[in-house]
Design an enzyme around this catalytic site. Structure first.
Site, PDB file in Angstrom:
ATOM      1  N   GLY A   1     -24.601  26.059  44.640  1.00  0.00           N
ATOM      2  CA  GLY A   1     -23.955  25.794  45.925  1.00  0.00           C
ATOM      3  C   GLY A   1     -22.921  24.684  45.843  1.00  0.00           C
TER       4      GLY A   1
ATOM      5  N   ASP B   1     -23.207  26.870  33.323  1.00  0.00           N
ATOM      6  CA  ASP B   1     -24.380  27.193  34.147  1.00  0.00           C
ATOM      7  C   ASP B   1     -25.260  28.164  33.360  1.00  0.00           C
ATOM      8  OD1 ASP B   1     -24.806  26.900  37.518  1.00  0.00           O
ATOM      9  OD2 ASP B   1     -26.108  28.301  36.437  1.00  0.00           O
TER      10      ASP B   1
ATOM     11  N   ASP C   1     -28.278  27.156  28.839  1.00  0.00           N
ATOM     12  CA  ASP C   1     -29.398  26.439  29.446  1.00  0.00           C
ATOM     13  C   ASP C   1     -29.302  24.979  29.000  1.00  0.00           C
ATOM     14  OD1 ASP C   1     -32.041  25.417  29.995  1.00  0.00           O
ATOM     15  OD2 ASP C   1     -32.739  27.495  30.066  1.00  0.00           O
TER      16      ASP C   1
ATOM     17  N   SER D   1     -33.203  22.520  41.891  1.00  0.00           N
ATOM     18  CA  SER D   1     -32.720  21.732  43.032  1.00  0.00           C
ATOM     19  C   SER D   1     -33.696  21.734  44.207  1.00  0.00           C
ATOM     20  CB  SER D   1     -31.358  22.266  43.485  1.00  0.00           C
ATOM     21  OG  SER D   1     -31.481  23.611  43.900  1.00  0.00           O
TER      22      SER D   1
ATOM     23  N   ASN E   1     -31.557  12.548  47.744  1.00  0.00           N
ATOM     24  CA  ASN E   1     -32.324  11.790  48.750  1.00  0.00           C
ATOM     25  C   ASN E   1     -33.822  11.878  48.463  1.00  0.00           C
ATOM     26  OD1 ASN E   1     -33.600  13.882  50.846  1.00  0.00           O
ATOM     27  ND2 ASN E   1     -31.599  14.692  50.258  1.00  0.00           N
ATOM     28  N   HIS E   2     -34.247  12.931  47.731  1.00  0.00           N
ATOM     29  CA  HIS E   2     -35.684  13.113  47.498  1.00  0.00           C
ATOM     30  C   HIS E   2     -36.259  12.152  46.449  1.00  0.00           C
ATOM     31  CE1 HIS E   2     -35.585  16.175  50.456  1.00  0.00           C
ATOM     32  NE2 HIS E   2     -34.545  16.736  49.843  1.00  0.00           N
TER      33      HIS E   2
ATOM     34  N   TYR F   1     -39.718  17.415  41.992  1.00  0.00           N
ATOM     35  CA  TYR F   1     -38.253  17.464  41.957  1.00  0.00           C
ATOM     36  C   TYR F   1     -37.661  16.065  42.185  1.00  0.00           C
ATOM     37  CZ  TYR F   1     -33.652  18.055  44.109  1.00  0.00           C
ATOM     38  OH  TYR F   1     -32.335  17.914  44.456  1.00  0.00           O
TER      39      TYR F   1
ATOM     40  N   LYS G   1     -35.527  13.128  39.722  1.00  0.00           N
ATOM     41  CA  LYS G   1     -34.290  12.405  40.045  1.00  0.00           C
ATOM     42  C   LYS G   1     -34.492  10.890  39.829  1.00  0.00           C
ATOM     43  CE  LYS G   1     -31.945  16.083  41.252  1.00  0.00           C
ATOM     44  NZ  LYS G   1     -30.841  16.593  40.414  1.00  0.00           N
TER      45      LYS G   1
ATOM     46  N   ARG H   1     -31.991  16.962  61.148  1.00  0.00           N
ATOM     47  CA  ARG H   1     -32.052  16.014  60.020  1.00  0.00           C
ATOM     48  C   ARG H   1     -30.714  15.938  59.299  1.00  0.00           C
ATOM     49  NH1 ARG H   1     -33.189  17.238  54.696  1.00  0.00           N
ATOM     50  NH2 ARG H   1     -33.650  15.411  53.417  1.00  0.00           N
TER      51      ARG H   1
HETATM   52  P1  NAI Z   1     -28.227  25.029  43.253  1.00  0.00           P
HETATM   53  O1  NAI Z   1     -29.640  25.359  43.006  1.00  0.00           O
HETATM   54  O2  NAI Z   1     -27.439  25.867  44.198  1.00  0.00           O
HETATM   55  O3  NAI Z   1     -27.436  24.977  41.869  1.00  0.00           O
HETATM   56  C1  NAI Z   1     -28.020  24.524  40.677  1.00  0.00           C
HETATM   57  C2  NAI Z   1     -27.404  25.293  39.543  1.00  0.00           C
HETATM   58  O4  NAI Z   1     -28.005  24.847  38.325  1.00  0.00           O
HETATM   59  C3  NAI Z   1     -27.652  26.805  39.644  1.00  0.00           C
HETATM   60  O5  NAI Z   1     -26.425  27.510  39.561  1.00  0.00           O
HETATM   61  C4  NAI Z   1     -28.554  27.117  38.465  1.00  0.00           C
HETATM   62  O6  NAI Z   1     -28.284  28.379  37.843  1.00  0.00           O
HETATM   63  C5  NAI Z   1     -28.228  25.975  37.515  1.00  0.00           C
HETATM   64  N1  NAI Z   1     -29.341  25.701  36.618  1.00  0.00           N
HETATM   65  C6  NAI Z   1     -30.658  25.612  36.931  1.00  0.00           C
HETATM   66  N2  NAI Z   1     -31.378  25.381  35.835  1.00  0.00           N
HETATM   67  C7  NAI Z   1     -30.499  25.320  34.807  1.00  0.00           C
HETATM   68  C8  NAI Z   1     -30.655  25.120  33.408  1.00  0.00           C
HETATM   69  N3  NAI Z   1     -31.868  24.951  32.868  1.00  0.00           N
HETATM   70  N4  NAI Z   1     -29.540  25.120  32.635  1.00  0.00           N
HETATM   71  C9  NAI Z   1     -28.311  25.328  33.179  1.00  0.00           C
HETATM   72  N5  NAI Z   1     -28.106  25.520  34.505  1.00  0.00           N
HETATM   73  C10 NAI Z   1     -29.196  25.519  35.302  1.00  0.00           C
HETATM   74  O7  NAI Z   1     -28.211  23.509  43.693  1.00  0.00           O
HETATM   75  P2  NAI Z   1     -27.078  22.733  44.496  1.00  0.00           P
HETATM   76  O8  NAI Z   1     -27.450  22.688  45.913  1.00  0.00           O
HETATM   77  O9  NAI Z   1     -25.763  23.246  44.104  1.00  0.00           O
HETATM   78  O10 NAI Z   1     -27.274  21.269  43.922  1.00  0.00           O
HETATM   79  C11 NAI Z   1     -26.564  20.836  42.775  1.00  0.00           C
HETATM   80  C12 NAI Z   1     -27.186  19.546  42.273  1.00  0.00           C
HETATM   81  O11 NAI Z   1     -27.127  18.576  43.293  1.00  0.00           O
HETATM   82  C13 NAI Z   1     -28.652  19.697  41.876  1.00  0.00           C
HETATM   83  O12 NAI Z   1     -28.896  18.850  40.769  1.00  0.00           O
HETATM   84  C14 NAI Z   1     -29.389  19.168  43.086  1.00  0.00           C
HETATM   85  O13 NAI Z   1     -30.641  18.628  42.718  1.00  0.00           O
HETATM   86  C15 NAI Z   1     -28.431  18.097  43.592  1.00  0.00           C
HETATM   87  N6  NAI Z   1     -28.553  17.891  45.028  1.00  0.00           N
HETATM   88  C16 NAI Z   1     -28.048  18.816  45.896  1.00  0.00           C
HETATM   89  C17 NAI Z   1     -28.124  18.595  47.252  1.00  0.00           C
HETATM   90  C18 NAI Z   1     -27.497  19.511  48.242  1.00  0.00           C
HETATM   91  O14 NAI Z   1     -27.418  19.146  49.403  1.00  0.00           O
HETATM   92  N7  NAI Z   1     -27.036  20.704  47.874  1.00  0.00           N
HETATM   93  C19 NAI Z   1     -28.802  17.399  47.791  1.00  0.00           C
HETATM   94  C20 NAI Z   1     -29.304  16.509  46.769  1.00  0.00           C
HETATM   95  C21 NAI Z   1     -29.153  16.758  45.450  1.00  0.00           C
HETATM   96  C1  15L Z   2     -31.817  18.477  47.947  1.00  0.00           C
HETATM   97  O1  15L Z   2     -32.051  17.672  47.050  1.00  0.00           O
HETATM   98  C2  15L Z   2     -31.689  19.927  47.681  1.00  0.00           C
HETATM   99  O2  15L Z   2     -31.179  20.181  46.378  1.00  0.00           O
HETATM  100  C3  15L Z   2     -30.814  20.624  48.696  1.00  0.00           C
HETATM  101  O3  15L Z   2     -30.976  22.040  48.563  1.00  0.00           O
HETATM  102  C4  15L Z   2     -31.200  20.212  50.127  1.00  0.00           C
HETATM  103  O4  15L Z   2     -32.465  20.662  50.408  1.00  0.00           O
HETATM  104  C5  15L Z   2     -31.118  18.695  50.248  1.00  0.00           C
HETATM  105  O5  15L Z   2     -31.826  18.033  49.225  1.00  0.00           O
HETATM  106  C6  15L Z   2     -31.641  18.175  51.584  1.00  0.00           C
HETATM  107  O6  15L Z   2     -32.486  17.296  51.583  1.00  0.00           O
HETATM  108  O7  15L Z   2     -31.160  18.665  52.602  1.00  0.00           O
END
Ligand code: NAI
Ligand code: 15L
Length: 269
Positions: free
Chosen positions: A15, A35, A49, A73, A110-111, A138, A142, A176
């Protein structure tokens, strides 16, 4: 720091990765994408990976900086979180050290501090040096990531900005999120500031827009040059009309991590 030219963006199919792929090139970056999943519209993206140490070493070779988004995530089993978010992160830092990459922007969350009660009324905003209080395995990963980043700065001089992202989505979708929202455009502003600020060592910042209902302190992010332009308040009336205000004292609402503290959404695979 001079603006990095080539940046490895891990998690590019996800995302936030999809949002940043669209926005960061306007800042002058050439993105190298990685990815586990194929990246839509990007046949040159590296499909690997992060637990594959050799693939990571090749992926980081020649880049000026890394934005590390890849990994689990949401909540999952400890074993899955361990592989992707802990072992994989260690591999990424080792690859960066071996290849001489000087700056990583790490997507923390934030988690990492999810069990911290959010401020009410006139209570002060949550500072970045509030103790770690992870709400999930998770979130725990972090916390580890932030400590790993500190260690690689102290031991190896590899710089990191750890961004505790709130909720980075096109729009806030819950009450939230009115406090936690990081608009995509502000996300790009923040990542750009994190990539270009001088002498960051290891800096922890919160990642949110300039929300009227903000819960945490953006001063360390602003010190990097981040100037958020968006405010979730635009969406407040509609979201509150649709969902109502949370019940005071509801365990799923009292902490920064919200429902992750009580019933966390789970990683689907
Ligand atoms: P997402 O789940 O949409 O994207 C994560 C990507 O990492 C996916 O495309 C997945 O295929 C890839 N991935 C997972 N395991 C993998 C591996 N072993 N090797 C290579 N690629 C791998 O998550 P999102 O929402 O895009 O978040 C991105 C980052 O930001 C994550 O680290 C998440 O923890 C962090 N984050 C996101 C938040 C949000 O609001 N979207 C809030 C807080 C943190
Ligand atoms: C995260 O850390 C998650 O990756 C994201 O999918 C949301 O759930 C976000 O926190 C949140 O707290 O809204």
């Amino acid at each position: 720091m001079p603006t990095p030219r080539t940046v490895l963006l891990t998690g590019a199919a996800g995302g936030v990765g999809t949002l940043m792929r669209a926005l960061l090139p306007a800042y002058g970056y050439e993105l190298r994408l990685l990815d586990l999943a194929p990246v839509d519209g990007a046949p040159d993206a590296i499909v690997a990976d992060v637990t594959d140490r050799k693939a990571l070493r090749e992926a980081v070779r020649g880049v000026d900086a890394i934005i590390h988004l890849a990994g689990i995530s949401l909540e999952s089993t400890f074993e899955k979180v361990l592989a992707a978010n802990i072992t994989g992160l260690h591999h990424l830092y080792e690859a960066a050290r071996e290849e001489g990459v000087g700056r990583i922007v790490f997507a923390s969350s934030n988690h990492a501090v999810g069990f911290t009660p959010h401020p009410r009324g006139d209570e002060p905003l949550v500072p970045v040096d509030t103790p770690h209080r992870p709400d999930t395995f998770y979130g725990l990963s972090k916390c580890f990531g932030e400590d790993l980043a500190q260690f690689y700065w102290d031991q190896h001089g590899l710089e990191t900005v750890s961004v505790r992202i709130g909720s980075c989505f096109p729009e806030p979708t819950s009450v939230r999120m009115l406090s936690m929202w990081l608009s995509p455009a502000d996300g790009a502003r923040l990542f750009h500031a994190a990539l270009t600020a001088e002498h960051v060592g290891h800096t922890v910042v919160y990642g949110s827009s300039a929300n009227t209902r903000l819960w945490w302190d953006l001063s360390t992010a602003r010190a990097l040059g981040y100037e958020p332009q968006d405010d979730s308040e635009l969406f407040a009336e509609r979201i509150i009309a649709e969902q109502g205000l949370p019940v005071e004292g509801d365990p799923a609402e009292v902490n920064l991590g919200g429902h992750f503290c009580t019933d966390p959404p789970r990683w689907p695979y």
